[in-house]
Design a protein around this motif. Structure first.
Motif: not given
Length: 279
Positions: A108-123
């Motif tokens: 079923e449709r879910v909510v996907l949280l990608i949390d604090e994306i700015d912590k990772a490498d710029i690419e």
């Protein structure tokens, strides 16, 4: 289904519009704002409000985009082959699903949280462009293509530690969570501390906003910190008069809940010292 405030989360009107617009457009919702303004909690409340499962992917400085898709454990396969394990004949036994795969494969449709994306490498954001756009990716080891059964509601948070690429921003619906004004903050406090006395709440929030507006403050206290502070004030049974007697420049009662570095504590100590000398 439309997102609205829940029993434990007060959402401003513009935030509700942003969430519902992103859901309607089927685009990721990129949420920015000060730390402690409820960005991560928003995803949990959207899932609750819309009656969906929540899948959380918390990003670290070492996180790679590939980990969100899948990881191939070649070391385990080599070890098993040396031990004569029959599992080695099926490479799928060594494929570990990532959070995006989990969201794509959900029944079923879910909510996907990608949390604090700015912590990772710029690419990192660019490496996810195609997968978030097309809602599919290829597993090279098995030759299969994973497509989303139901397009998930994607919520991405950022604390503005790094600038995100333009190509990534174009694919998102953007919303900045403004810091709540006093009336909205009172509603938030009522959710977490129901029945708090009006005089104490008014005195505490007046003091809190005075602290936030102090010139030279390195880290301004956030929503989560004022909630912790109020919890301590209630536990210590302090009165509105206890807070009013301090004055604007005095170090606030139980300041460790509000001030999180020594520079800000020293700022208040210097101001209090100067105020005493001027008396």
């Amino acid at each position: 289904m439309k997102f609205s405030s829940t029993d434990s989360y007060v959402a401003a009107d513009d935030l509700k519009v942003a969430v519902n617009a992103a859901v309607a457009l089927q685009r990721p919702l990129l949420v920015k704002g000060e730390p402690g303004t409820g960005k991560t909690e928003l995803a949990r409340q959207v899932a609750q409000s819309l009656g969906m499962e929540l899948i959380e992917w918390h990003i670290k400085s070492t996180t790679r985009a590939q980990q969100g898709l899948y990881e191939y454990d070649a070391v385990s396969r080599l070890r098993d082959s040396q031990l004569g394990d029959e599992r080695v004949h099926d490479i799928a036994n060594y494929i570990k699903r990532g959070k995006l795969w989990e969201a794509f494969a959900a029944p079923e449709r879910v909510v996907l949280l990608i949390d604090e994306i700015d912590k990772a490498d710029i690419e990192f954001p660019n490496d996810l462009l195609q997968e978030l756009d097309r809602m599919e990716f290829h597993v090279y080891e098995t030759g299969e293509t994973i497509r989303a059964t139901h397009r998930p509601v994607v919520i991405i948070t950022s604390n503005n530690e790094k600038e995100l690429p333009d190509a990534f921003l174009r694919r998102c619906f953007f919303h900045y969570i403004r810091f709540p004004d006093m009336e909205t903050m009172k509603q938030i406090v009522e959710v977490h501390h129901p029945g708090i006395k009006h005089d104490l709440l008014h005195a505490a929030l007046t003091r809190f906003y005075e602290i936030r507006e102090m010139d030279g403050l390195k880290k301004r206290p956030s929503t989560s910190e004022v909630l912790d502070w109020l919890k301590l004030l209630l536990a210590e049974d302090l009165s509105p008069e206890d807070l009013r007697r301090e004055g604007k420049t005095a170090l606030p009662r139980l300041h460790g809940a509000l001030l999180k570095n020594e520079q800000d504590v020293q700022l208040f100590e210097r101001l209090a010292f100067m105020a005493r000398r001027g008396m």
